[in-house]
Enzyme design. Sequence first.
Site: not given
Length: 269
Positions: A131, A144
């Site tokens: 990501s 995250y």
Amino acid sequence: MDKKVVLITGGSSGIGKSIGTYLTSKGFTVYGTTRSLEKYPDFDVFNLITLDVKLPETVKTAVDLVISKEGRLDVLINNAGMGITGPIEETPHEEVLNVFDTNLHGPVRMMKAVLPQMRKQGGGLIINITSIAGYMGLPFRGYYSATKGALGLITEALRMETKSFGIKITNLAPGDFATNIASGRYHVPVTKGSAYEIVYQSSLDLMNEHVDSGGDPIEVAKKVYSIIQTKKPKVHYPVGAFMQKISLLLKKVLPSKLYEKLLLDHYKL
């Protein structure tokens, strides 16, 4: 050579389904995975099999199934993952362990499972879906960011360790895309009276807006196809809106406190 065999974790929806659908249209033999096969009785876009990246026995069973049916496994796409939001201080530690198990340990289990076969057949490709958030510590998405950043570093190390086997490994880092990730995300409840109540709620609203207005996941699928066709894949590939990709360049060239200020202004903190 026969058409390439591709295994995609988290293939029943979102980015994984888009990748599987697109690669199928290009003539690949695609296997996607889901934790709950019974939820998709009419799924016929490509092969869908049971796998939970947190359960080693299902990882082995799924990989063995693909190899027994096809005789090879050319491409692994580690796409399965989960989102998590919340203040670092208020996030229950069991949820921290859970997201690391899914987003980091899960892909590592998958890579360990396919590497012997790829070595045996003299090559293969692993694409780890990380990501853009993994390149920076984002407020209220710190855990995250940490899982995706860690997976990116594991990839950097493993591609050097396996280079002599003809195995290629790369990171593909998407920005915000219109998927159902928000619905499956764990988020710490906004607690009335919490020191973070107002800033966390506003940041949460902003995150959801970004996902809802995100790009078409087909962009990620096309990038995956391009990487598969590349003889010597790069270490990292970002894919997303211009400003999301340029943020990676800014992180490299700007003083750290100035870059932090840009993030603070963006999240209105």
